[in-house]
Design a protein around this motif. Structure first.
Motif, short mmCIF file in Angstrom:
data_model
loop_
_atom_site.label_atom_id
_atom_site.label_comp_id
_atom_site.label_asym_id
_atom_site.label_seq_id
_atom_site.Cartn_x
_atom_site.Cartn_y
_atom_site.Cartn_z
N ILE A 1 -2.27 3.38 -4.58
CA ILE A 1 -1.06 3.51 -5.40
C ILE A 1 -1.11 2.56 -6.58
N GLN A 2 -1.58 1.33 -6.35
CA GLN A 2 -1.62 0.35 -7.44
C GLN A 2 -2.68 0.68 -8.49
N SER A 3 -3.76 1.34 -8.07
CA SER A 3 -4.82 1.67 -9.01
C SER A 3 -4.60 3.00 -9.71
N ASP A 4 -3.62 3.78 -9.21
CA ASP A 4 -3.35 5.10 -9.78
C ASP A 4 -2.36 4.96 -10.93
N VAL A 5 -2.86 4.95 -12.14
CA VAL A 5 -1.99 4.76 -13.31
C VAL A 5 -1.56 6.09 -13.92
N LYS A 6 -2.09 7.20 -13.39
CA LYS A 6 -1.81 8.50 -13.97
C LYS A 6 -0.61 9.19 -13.35
N SER A 7 -0.34 8.92 -12.08
CA SER A 7 0.75 9.62 -11.39
C SER A 7 2.09 9.27 -12.00
N LYS A 8 2.84 10.29 -12.35
CA LYS A 8 4.17 10.08 -12.93
C LYS A 8 5.23 9.87 -11.85
N ASN A 9 5.04 10.51 -10.72
CA ASN A 9 6.02 10.38 -9.65
C ASN A 9 5.33 9.84 -8.40
N LYS A 10 5.25 8.53 -8.32
CA LYS A 10 4.58 7.92 -7.18
C LYS A 10 5.38 8.09 -5.88
N GLY A 11 6.68 8.37 -6.01
CA GLY A 11 7.50 8.58 -4.83
C GLY A 11 7.00 9.74 -3.98
N ASP A 12 6.56 10.82 -4.64
CA ASP A 12 6.04 11.97 -3.90
C ASP A 12 4.76 11.60 -3.18
N LEU A 13 3.90 10.83 -3.84
CA LEU A 13 2.64 10.42 -3.22
C LEU A 13 2.88 9.47 -2.06
N ILE A 14 3.79 8.54 -2.23
CA ILE A 14 4.12 7.60 -1.16
C ILE A 14 4.72 8.34 0.03
N THR A 15 5.55 9.33 -0.25
CA THR A 15 6.14 10.15 0.82
C THR A 15 5.05 10.90 1.57
N LYS A 16 4.11 11.46 0.83
CA LYS A 16 3.00 12.21 1.44
C LYS A 16 2.20 11.31 2.38
N TYR A 17 1.85 10.13 1.92
CA TYR A 17 1.08 9.22 2.75
C TYR A 17 1.86 8.76 3.99
N SER A 18 3.13 8.46 3.80
CA SER A 18 3.96 8.02 4.93
C SER A 18 4.06 9.11 5.99
N ASN A 19 4.25 10.34 5.55
CA ASN A 19 4.36 11.45 6.49
C ASN A 19 3.03 11.71 7.19
N GLU A 20 1.93 11.48 6.50
CA GLU A 20 0.62 11.62 7.14
C GLU A 20 0.42 10.55 8.22
N ASN A 21 0.93 9.35 7.97
CA ASN A 21 0.87 8.31 9.00
C ASN A 21 1.62 8.74 10.25
N ALA A 22 2.81 9.32 10.04
CA ALA A 22 3.62 9.77 11.17
C ALA A 22 2.93 10.89 11.93
N LEU A 23 2.30 11.81 11.18
CA LEU A 23 1.61 12.93 11.81
C LEU A 23 0.41 12.44 12.62
N TYR A 24 -0.33 11.47 12.10
CA TYR A 24 -1.47 10.92 12.84
C TYR A 24 -1.00 10.31 14.16
N ALA A 25 0.04 9.47 14.11
CA ALA A 25 0.55 8.85 15.34
C ALA A 25 1.04 9.89 16.32
N SER A 26 1.72 10.92 15.81
CA SER A 26 2.24 11.98 16.66
C SER A 26 1.11 12.72 17.38
N ARG A 27 0.03 13.00 16.66
CA ARG A 27 -1.11 13.69 17.27
C ARG A 27 -1.73 12.86 18.38
N LYS A 28 -1.85 11.57 18.17
CA LYS A 28 -2.40 10.70 19.20
C LYS A 28 -1.50 10.67 20.43
#
Length: 477
Positions: free
Chosen positions: A424-451
């Motif tokens: 996130i800190q190195s990505d200077v092109k993304s205009k809406n980092k909130g969507d990217l942060i949401t995507k990553y957070s939800n992927e974390n939840a999905l990984y834990a859920s699968r385990k």
């Protein structure tokens, strides 16, 4: 379930100052304890500018107040139903402020006789909803909620946790209109367990103490202070009976024992300090351990090997009545969109996983918005509860497998957070980092859920061999 049953929950809280932590984080945390089967959801409430005045009316006790027309975005963990109140409990707002409410507490008969609780005053179920969207710092949070208590009264005695990038504050509401709050020293921590905990109040130190208007006059007028030359809030307003020594102080004792093993204390002592300096720097994993603890390594562990008369003597920190557990971490030297992480463990803390959600997410996974009173497989709450139930029924066989899975997932999630921060800190092109942060957070939840689902499937399969109808017979008969 009645209002009384829900509101008098039995939580355990922790607060850690920025110089007391291993990485400079400020952390506030709490187990939300109420019922063994009562799902929580996890939601994001969007920023809203209202054209008209907004009025909050409690669905439980009728507490009513007018709200500001600008409501900031915030996260929260409300009940699956608002029939008995919202009970939003914990979250971050868009301004980087964290809040957890509440730690149920109890005031003594003397002070309540002088300033009774107000039946339609503010209570736990409303506090996050009417406070968190409207505050811009931890200190402002204390002042904002304190004003509500003074003007409209409180229906319960409670402790409330606030934090921002500079400070952590613990606030205690004792009576209908009186409260105090103390800033946690940067180099210290606190563990709180269903008692009024704040001790000596320095009324000349405005930077570290806040309090209700007229509290000293109230105490003096009603002859409530037995001390000659000090103002100890816990002693004046709190309770110190046998139930405290059995139910509350042992949890504080164990938390302090873990972080200060060099200090000898009695688990039933009524003199345990509110503020401590740990013998080392505190990690988030330390907080996870304490919130998931059940007196491990002592005779008081209910699933340990201690004497029968001691194993169930004290109420542990982690127990079946935990609905969710959270650690609200504010990390230093990071931009606002990355600094705050809401680590959320659904169900019983000892049997769950703290999943990291960045505070600036704009949505949560669908499974975290589902779950009602009866089990359903599509609910995050119920997935974690099911795993715990399977482990409970065969703890000797399954306990180590649960621990191994939790360790594997913690390592992976810690690794992912480091990678997300860097990306996130190195990505200077993304205009809406909130969507990217949401995507990553939800992927974390999905990984834990699968385990969790993988281990659940394994344990169900292995549990088939434990049936009482699976036995050997004599082949000669």
């Amino acid at each position: 379930m009645s209002f009384k049953e829900q509101s008098f929950s039995a939580c355990t809280s922790m607060l850690v100052g920025r110089k007391a932590s291993i990485d400079g984080s400020i952390m506030i945390a709490r187990n939300e304890d109420s019922k063994t089967a009562w799902p929580k959801h996890f939601k994001v409430y969007p920023h809203t500018d209202y054209d008209d005045k907004q009025v909050f009316i409690s669905p439980d006790n009728g507490f009513t107040m007018e709200l500001p027309q600008i409501s900031g975005r915030y996260t929260a963990t409300p009940e699956w139903t608002d029939k008995f109140g919202i009970f939003a409990e914990d979250g971050f707002n868009e301004y980087g402020v964290a809040m957890s409410a509440t730690e149920s507490a109890y005031a003594n008969e003397r002070v309540l006789g002088a300033d009774p609780l107000i039946s339609d005053g503010i209570g736990e179920e409303a506090m996050i909803t009417v406070t968190l969207p409207y505050i811009h710092s931890a200190r402002e949070g204390v002042q904002y909620l304190g004003k509500i208590v003074e003007e409209k009264g409180a229906s319960e005695s409670n402790g409330i946790l606030f934090a921002d990038q500079k400070d952590a504050w613990y606030m205690e509401i004792a009576t209908g209109h009186h409260w105090v709050a103390q800033r946690i020293p940067d180099d210290s921590y606190a563990v709180v367990a269903n008692q009024l905990a704040i001790q000596e109040i320095d009324f000349s130190d405005k930077d570290n103490f806040l309090y209700s208007t007229g509290i000293t006059e109230f105490v003096s007028l009603n002859k409530l202070n037995s001390a000659r030359d000090s103002f100890n809030f816990r002693n004046i307003f709190g309770t110190q009976d046998l139930s405290d020594a059995i139910y509350s102080t042992p949890r504080v004792w164990y938390g302090q024992k873990y972080l200060n093993p060099e200090i000898e204390q009695n688990p039933m002592s009524q003199e345990l300090p509110f503020i401590r300096k740990a013998n080392r720097l505190i990690s988030r994993e330390d907080i996870e351990f304490v919130l998931g603890s059940h007196f491990q390594g002592t005779d008081y562990d209910p699933i340990g090997q201690g004497p029968a008369d001691l194993k169930y003597k004290f109420r542990p920190i982690s127990l079946a009545k935990t609905q969710e557990s959270h650690i609200l971490q504010i990390r230093p030297n990071l931009p606002l969109e990355l600094a705050g992480i809401q680590w959320l463990a659904m169900g019983v803390t000892a049997q769950s996983i703290f999943v990291p959600f960045y505070a600036t997410i704009n949505d949560t996974p669908e499974s975290y918005k589902k779950g009602e009173a009866t089990y359903s497989a599509d609910s995050a709450y119920w997935k974690y509860k099911l795993l715990g139930i399977l482990v409970d029924s065969n703890y000797l066989e399954f306990g180590q497998k649960l621990k191994a899975m939790q360790k594997e997932v913690r390592i992976e999630l810690n690794k992912r957070i480091r990678e997300i921060d860097q990306h996130i800190q190195s990505d200077v092109k993304s205009k809406n980092k909130g969507d990217l942060i949401t995507k990553y957070s939800n992927e974390n939840a999905l990984y834990a859920s699968r385990k969790v689902e993988e281990l659940t499937a394994q344990l169900i399969t292995e549990a088939t061999a434990f049936s009482p109808l699976d036995f050997k017979t004599d082949a000669n008969l």
